[in-house]
Design a protein around this motif. Structure first.
Motif, PDB file in Angstrom:
ATOM      1  N   MET A  86      51.876  10.731  -1.257  1.00 41.45           N
ATOM      2  CA  MET A  86      53.164  11.781  -1.858  1.00 41.45           C
ATOM      3  C   MET A  86      52.643  11.750  -3.435  1.00 41.45           C
ATOM      4  O   MET A  86      53.297  12.658  -3.985  1.00 41.45           O
ATOM      5  CB  MET A  86      54.321  10.986  -1.829  1.00 41.45           C
ATOM      6  CG  MET A  86      54.955  10.892  -0.387  1.00 41.45           C
ATOM      7  SD  MET A  86      56.713  10.072  -0.532  1.00 41.45           S
ATOM      8  CE  MET A  86      56.170   8.402  -0.988  1.00 41.45           C
ATOM      9  N   LEU A  87      51.617  11.225  -3.929  1.00 43.17           N
ATOM     10  CA  LEU A  87      51.295  11.257  -5.302  1.00 43.17           C
ATOM     11  C   LEU A  87      50.646  12.719  -5.453  1.00 43.17           C
ATOM     12  O   LEU A  87      49.601  12.863  -4.904  1.00 43.17           O
ATOM     13  CB  LEU A  87      50.230  10.164  -5.780  1.00 43.17           C
ATOM     14  CG  LEU A  87      51.086   8.851  -5.951  1.00 43.17           C
ATOM     15  CD1 LEU A  87      50.181   7.749  -6.310  1.00 43.17           C
ATOM     16  CD2 LEU A  87      52.224   8.530  -6.965  1.00 43.17           C
ATOM     17  N   PRO A  88      51.249  13.459  -6.426  1.00 35.50           N
ATOM     18  CA  PRO A  88      50.613  14.779  -6.733  1.00 35.50           C
ATOM     19  C   PRO A  88      49.182  14.415  -7.540  1.00 35.50           C
ATOM     20  O   PRO A  88      49.185  13.438  -8.279  1.00 35.50           O
ATOM     21  CB  PRO A  88      51.572  15.551  -7.541  1.00 35.50           C
ATOM     22  CG  PRO A  88      52.218  14.400  -8.199  1.00 35.50           C
ATOM     23  CD  PRO A  88      52.337  13.337  -7.102  1.00 35.50           C
ATOM     24  N   ARG A  89      48.127  15.423  -7.488  1.00 39.06           N
ATOM     25  CA  ARG A  89      47.040  15.253  -8.273  1.00 39.06           C
ATOM     26  C   ARG A  89      47.425  16.287  -9.430  1.00 39.06           C
ATOM     27  O   ARG A  89      47.129  17.531  -9.261  1.00 39.06           O
ATOM     28  CB  ARG A  89      45.932  15.937  -7.467  1.00 39.06           C
ATOM     29  CG  ARG A  89      45.462  15.031  -6.197  1.00 39.06           C
ATOM     30  CD  ARG A  89      44.283  15.512  -5.365  1.00 39.06           C
ATOM     31  NE  ARG A  89      43.047  15.326  -6.589  1.00 39.06           N
ATOM     32  CZ  ARG A  89      42.288  14.280  -6.753  1.00 39.06           C
ATOM     33  NH1 ARG A  89      42.817  13.042  -5.863  1.00 39.06           N
ATOM     34  NH2 ARG A  89      41.409  14.445  -7.360  1.00 39.06           N
ATOM     35  N   VAL A  90      47.684  15.823 -10.471  1.00 40.27           N
ATOM     36  CA  VAL A  90      47.884  16.667 -11.651  1.00 40.27           C
ATOM     37  C   VAL A  90      47.305  16.079 -12.890  1.00 40.27           C
ATOM     38  O   VAL A  90      46.642  14.987 -12.918  1.00 40.27           O
ATOM     39  CB  VAL A  90      49.677  16.657 -11.947  1.00 40.27           C
ATOM     40  CG1 VAL A  90      50.210  17.252 -10.828  1.00 40.27           C
ATOM     41  CG2 VAL A  90      49.985  15.097 -12.223  1.00 40.27           C
ATOM     42  N   ASP A  91      47.243  16.829 -13.980  1.00 43.29           N
ATOM     43  CA  ASP A  91      46.626  16.549 -15.120  1.00 43.29           C
ATOM     44  C   ASP A  91      47.350  15.754 -16.123  1.00 43.29           C
ATOM     45  O   ASP A  91      48.652  15.840 -16.041  1.00 43.29           O
ATOM     46  CB  ASP A  91      46.032  17.723 -15.952  1.00 43.29           C
ATOM     47  CG  ASP A  91      44.973  18.692 -15.387  1.00 43.29           C
ATOM     48  OD1 ASP A  91      44.365  17.735 -14.465  1.00 43.29           O
ATOM     49  OD2 ASP A  91      44.979  19.758 -15.514  1.00 43.29           O
ATOM     50  N   LEU A  92      46.772  14.916 -16.844  1.00 49.82           N
ATOM     51  CA  LEU A  92      47.622  13.821 -17.803  1.00 49.82           C
ATOM     52  C   LEU A  92      48.626  14.707 -18.738  1.00 49.82           C
ATOM     53  O   LEU A  92      49.647  14.030 -18.639  1.00 49.82           O
ATOM     54  CB  LEU A  92      46.653  12.925 -18.592  1.00 49.82           C
ATOM     55  CG  LEU A  92      47.263  11.865 -19.343  1.00 49.82           C
ATOM     56  CD1 LEU A  92      48.218  11.032 -18.635  1.00 49.82           C
ATOM     57  CD2 LEU A  92      46.422  11.152 -20.030  1.00 49.82           C
ATOM     58  N   PRO A  93      48.394  15.592 -19.298  1.00 54.64           N
ATOM     59  CA  PRO A  93      49.328  16.093 -19.961  1.00 54.64           C
ATOM     60  C   PRO A  93      50.609  16.496 -19.114  1.00 54.64           C
ATOM     61  O   PRO A  93      51.606  16.738 -19.853  1.00 54.64           O
ATOM     62  CB  PRO A  93      48.653  17.530 -20.658  1.00 54.64           C
ATOM     63  CG  PRO A  93      47.140  17.171 -20.623  1.00 54.64           C
ATOM     64  CD  PRO A  93      46.996  16.315 -19.483  1.00 54.64           C
ATOM     65  N   GLU A  94      50.487  17.130 -17.940  1.00 54.55           N
ATOM     66  CA  GLU A  94      51.569  17.539 -17.288  1.00 54.55           C
ATOM     67  C   GLU A  94      52.581  16.270 -16.858  1.00 54.55           C
ATOM     68  O   GLU A  94      53.583  16.490 -16.598  1.00 54.55           O
ATOM     69  CB  GLU A  94      51.147  17.994 -15.895  1.00 54.55           C
ATOM     70  CG  GLU A  94      50.197  19.392 -15.770  1.00 54.55           C
ATOM     71  CD  GLU A  94      49.870  19.748 -14.615  1.00 54.55           C
ATOM     72  OE1 GLU A  94      48.924  19.257 -14.016  1.00 54.55           O
ATOM     73  OE2 GLU A  94      49.899  21.209 -14.126  1.00 54.55           O
ATOM     74  N   VAL A  95      51.774  15.081 -16.720  1.00 54.73           N
ATOM     75  CA  VAL A  95      52.548  14.151 -16.487  1.00 54.73           C
ATOM     76  C   VAL A  95      53.515  13.614 -17.726  1.00 54.73           C
ATOM     77  O   VAL A  95      54.826  13.358 -17.577  1.00 54.73           O
ATOM     78  CB  VAL A  95      51.600  12.664 -16.248  1.00 54.73           C
ATOM     79  CG1 VAL A  95      52.385  11.337 -16.170  1.00 54.73           C
ATOM     80  CG2 VAL A  95      50.877  12.910 -14.488  1.00 54.73           C
TER      81      VAL A  95
END
Length: 313
Positions: free
Chosen positions: A71-80
């Motif tokens: 379920m964890l999305p693959r996103v960039d740190l700034p998006e988090v």
């Protein structure tokens, strides 16, 4: 000072209460000792704990881990960071040093980029982009105007409060147990925060980041300690200079943060101190009443506490 700490003016009254607590604790633990097969005492009265064997992971835990990872999305740190800002409003804590009310357009984007640049120690270049919020001049201006110690602390306080509202975090604990520990870093350049310590840094200088984390997995605050003097000297500083969160009632540390003086200071300040001491068989336990029967602790408790001497000093 005595009133603020809730201590009596008469030292003897306080010492009598501590003596009764120590005696009662010895007797309570000694009564439970025969039923605990993992704790034993040798002929010299030294206590030994049997090593705990790892338990096999249940199938339900393996399945849960796989489900969460999927379920964890693959996103960039700034998006988090931007997502967390939307939940907590932590970006609102970054205010202008001038005190002005006006907010720059897309300011949270610039702040997220700067937090990544500073947190990853990569500088501005990797986060510069074509958008106005990510241009070098904008990054430099916001860095100098909005990011400073007081705004970092205010943002952290917002994160601490948000973490405490999560049901899972509340299931972990009530925020009243905290752990203090230090992380050591070599500092390769001249710095006011760097000091030599051959044990940890060789011939170079270094610093220790002393961190306070509660049982809800929230970082309540920290302190940079030059070099690595004993962490115990700064435990009280960190406890009283928190960014936010509830005041811990119990403080857990490792052996490096323990000393008798700090134990006494934390107790006087109203904290329950629980250092996790290494080399237990070599630890010397202390008693006040020489004639008391503490069972398996009779030989281990070979130190004698002189209450009259404490009261005189």
């Amino acid at each position: 000072m005595l009133a603020s700490l809730g201590l009596p003016a008469d030292a003897a009254e306080h010492l009598a209460a501590r003596a009764a607590l120590l005696d009662g604790t010895y007797r309570e633990v000694a009564a439970r000792l025969p039923a605990n097969a993992r704790i034993s005492a040798d002929g010299d009265g030294r206590l030994h704990f049997a090593a705990l064997e790892p338990e096999a992971e249940p199938a339900s835990l393996v399945a849960l881990r796989s489900a969460v990872n999927a379920m964890l999305p693959r996103v960039d740190l700034p998006e988090v960071l931007l997502e967390v800002f939307s939940w907590t409003g932590a970006d609102q804590a970054f205010t202008s040093v001038t005190g002005g009310e006006a907010r720059l357009k897309d300011l949270p984007v610039t702040i997220a980029a700067l937090l990544v640049a500073h947190g990853c120690n990569v500088g501005f270049t990797p986060v510069v982009g074509g958008a106005d919020a990510l241009k070098y001049g904008r990054l430099s201006h916001v860095d100098q105007t909005y990011l400073r110690l007081e705004t970092y602390r205010a943002a952290n306080a917002a994160l601490i409060d948000a973490q405490a509202s999560i049901p899972l975090a509340r299931a972990w604990g009530g925020g009243l147990v905290a752990f203090v520990d230090g992380m050591r870093f070599v500092v390769p350049v001249p710095s006011v925060y760097a000091r030599p310590n051959p044990k940890f840094f060789g011939r170079r200088g270094g610093a220790t980041w002393l961190n306070l984390i509660n049982d809800q997995a929230a970082g309540l605050g920290g302190k940079v300690v030059a070099g690595t003097p004993r962490d115990s000297l700064y435990v009280l500083d960190v406890l009283y200079d928190r960014d936010g969160g509830r005041r811990p009632e119990m403080v857990v540390t490792d052996t490096a943060s323990y000393s008798d003086i700090v134990f006494g200071l934390l107790t006087l300040a109203g904290f329950a101190y629980a250092p996790q001491l290494a080399d237990l068989p070599d630890q010397k336990l202390w008693r006040i009443d020489r004639s008391a029967d503490y069972g398996a602790f009779n030989d281990a408790a070979r130190g004698r506490v002189d209450l009259e001497r404490i009261e005189r000093n």
